[in-house]
Design a protein around this motif. Structure first.
Motif, PDB file in Angstrom:
ATOM      1  N   ASN A  12     -47.017 -77.571 -56.506  1.00 26.02           N
ATOM      2  CA  ASN A  12     -46.360 -77.475 -57.814  1.00 26.02           C
ATOM      3  C   ASN A  12     -45.621 -76.157 -58.013  1.00 26.02           C
ATOM      4  N   HIS A  15     -46.261 -72.243 -60.902  1.00 29.29           N
ATOM      5  CA  HIS A  15     -46.353 -72.670 -62.304  1.00 29.29           C
ATOM      6  C   HIS A  15     -47.244 -71.708 -63.074  1.00 29.29           C
ATOM      7  N   ALA A  16     -47.517 -72.057 -64.318  1.00 35.18           N
ATOM      8  CA  ALA A  16     -48.156 -71.091 -65.217  1.00 35.18           C
ATOM      9  C   ALA A  16     -49.463 -70.517 -64.690  1.00 35.18           C
ATOM     10  N   ARG A  17     -50.341 -71.371 -64.207  1.00 34.42           N
ATOM     11  CA  ARG A  17     -51.656 -70.850 -63.826  1.00 34.42           C
ATOM     12  C   ARG A  17     -51.590 -69.878 -62.643  1.00 34.42           C
ATOM     13  N   GLY A  20     -50.011 -66.673 -63.707  1.00 35.49           N
ATOM     14  CA  GLY A  20     -50.920 -65.915 -64.569  1.00 35.49           C
ATOM     15  C   GLY A  20     -52.032 -65.259 -63.780  1.00 35.49           C
ATOM     16  N   MET A  21     -52.571 -65.993 -62.812  1.00 36.49           N
ATOM     17  CA  MET A  21     -53.648 -65.433 -62.001  1.00 36.49           C
ATOM     18  C   MET A  21     -53.128 -64.246 -61.191  1.00 36.49           C
ATOM     19  N   THR A  24     -52.504 -61.228 -63.529  1.00 28.66           N
ATOM     20  CA  THR A  24     -53.786 -60.640 -63.929  1.00 28.66           C
ATOM     21  C   THR A  24     -54.375 -59.821 -62.779  1.00 28.66           C
ATOM     22  N   LYS A  27     -52.397 -56.529 -62.165  1.00 33.07           N
ATOM     23  CA  LYS A  27     -52.587 -55.481 -63.177  1.00 33.07           C
ATOM     24  C   LYS A  27     -53.722 -54.521 -62.825  1.00 33.07           C
ATOM     25  N   ARG A  46     -46.309 -59.302 -64.696  1.00 31.82           N
ATOM     26  CA  ARG A  46     -45.969 -60.070 -65.897  1.00 31.82           C
ATOM     27  C   ARG A  46     -45.839 -61.547 -65.562  1.00 31.82           C
ATOM     28  N   LEU A  47     -46.693 -62.347 -66.194  1.00 32.42           N
ATOM     29  CA  LEU A  47     -46.646 -63.799 -66.011  1.00 32.42           C
ATOM     30  C   LEU A  47     -45.236 -64.334 -66.285  1.00 32.42           C
ATOM     31  N   LEU A  48     -44.623 -63.866 -67.382  1.00 28.74           N
ATOM     32  CA  LEU A  48     -43.318 -64.398 -67.773  1.00 28.74           C
ATOM     33  C   LEU A  48     -42.263 -64.122 -66.704  1.00 28.74           C
ATOM     34  N   SER A  49     -42.327 -62.905 -66.181  1.00 27.82           N
ATOM     35  CA  SER A  49     -41.361 -62.494 -65.194  1.00 27.82           C
ATOM     36  C   SER A  49     -41.537 -63.316 -63.910  1.00 27.82           C
ATOM     37  N   MET A  51     -42.827 -66.312 -63.627  1.00 29.73           N
ATOM     38  CA  MET A  51     -42.420 -67.708 -63.834  1.00 29.73           C
ATOM     39  C   MET A  51     -40.912 -67.853 -63.783  1.00 29.73           C
ATOM     40  N   SER A  52     -40.191 -66.797 -64.198  1.00 28.37           N
ATOM     41  CA  SER A  52     -38.735 -66.921 -64.247  1.00 28.37           C
ATOM     42  C   SER A  52     -38.099 -66.880 -62.858  1.00 28.37           C
ATOM     43  N   GLU A  90     -63.742 -61.869 -57.032  1.00 26.03           N
ATOM     44  CA  GLU A  90     -64.173 -61.841 -58.441  1.00 26.03           C
ATOM     45  C   GLU A  90     -65.556 -61.210 -58.634  1.00 26.03           C
TER      46      GLU A  90
END
Lengths: 94, 158
Positions: A12, A15-17, A20-21, A24, A27, A46-49, A51-52, A90
């Protein structure tokens, strides 16, 4: 600067997950983390960056990591990617 | 006299019932690892921007949108759970990357029935993915109306 490439295996894409992972996880490091794909550059924290980038299955991501913890950051982020964008180190701290 | 730092709010992205992130049937969202926020069990498929800002990205499949707000927040709006697997079916983006949006502007239409028919949850998540910029955030739960009801009250640091 440390550099490595990673080809997206998730059917996929970024994508977002996974984005985001990755953000995170990134960081945790002081170093500046740039991710290049499709002629665009994203801020790896940055998640947004991320994804773009519009990265899909098979897109090659180039990571450029610069800063005082670049050695550790590059090694750990590369392992994170190769584990399928999963945090395998983790440790719960709460 | 002291000026208290301004309290602001994000508005609901859909009509429905706002629930805590912890009740979202997806571990990554529920754990809060991706950011702070709130989820909505939508009663309608019109999805609105929760804040003034710019559309930073839209997934190819139209199920997830990101908005960079004018005050610097990174917002992710994710329609349904595991809906990336639908490959775009049931999602109609109403904006493009780079569009400026105002609070309450329609950004997408989702066919909730198609999501349910595919056996997926329609729970729509709104996350602030740079919570390090927040001094505080308070989700507002219960029945909400898109573009009208407050869903998170927040205050920025510094």
């Amino acid at each position: 600067m440390k550099q490595f490439t990673y080809c997206i295996e998730d059917p996929n894409g970024m994508h977002a997950r996974p984005a985001g992972m990755l953000a995170t996880f990134a960081k945790r490091f002081d170093s500046d983390i740039r991710v290049l794909a499709n002629g665009k550059t994203a801020d790896g924290k940055r998640l947004l960056s991320l994804m773009s980038l519009g990265a899909v299955h098979g897109t090659e991501l180039t990571f450029c990591i610069t800063g005082k913890d670049e050695e550790t950051a590059a090694a750990r982020i590369e392992s994170f990617c190769r584990a399928g964008m999963k945090d395998t180190e983790e440790k719960k701290e709460d | 006299m002291f000026f208290s730092k301004k309290e602001k709010s994000l508005l609901a992205v859909a009509d429905g019932r706002a629930i805590p992130l912890s009740e979202v049937p997806d571990e990554a969202f529920a754990s809060g690892i991706l950011g702070v926020g709130v989820a909505i069990e939508p009663s309608g498929g019109t999805i609105c921007s929760p804040i003034d800002g710019v559309i930073e990205s839209i997934t190819e499949t139209g199920h997830a949108y990101t908005v960079h707000s004018d005050d610097g927040l990174d917002i992710l709006i994710h329609i349904g759970i595991d809906t990336v697997t639908l490959g775009g079916k049931g999602f109609l983006p109403m904006v493009k990357e780079g569009y400026k949006v105002k609070t309450g502007d329609v950004i997408a239409r989702a066919d909730l029935e198609a999501i349910r028919t595919a056996g997926l949850s329609t729970v729509t998540v709104m996350l602030i993915t740079n919570p390090e910029r927040l001094e505080k955030n308070e989700p507002q739960l219960g029945e909400v109306q898109s573009g009208k009801s407050e869903i998170i009250r927040y205050r920025l640091l510094k």
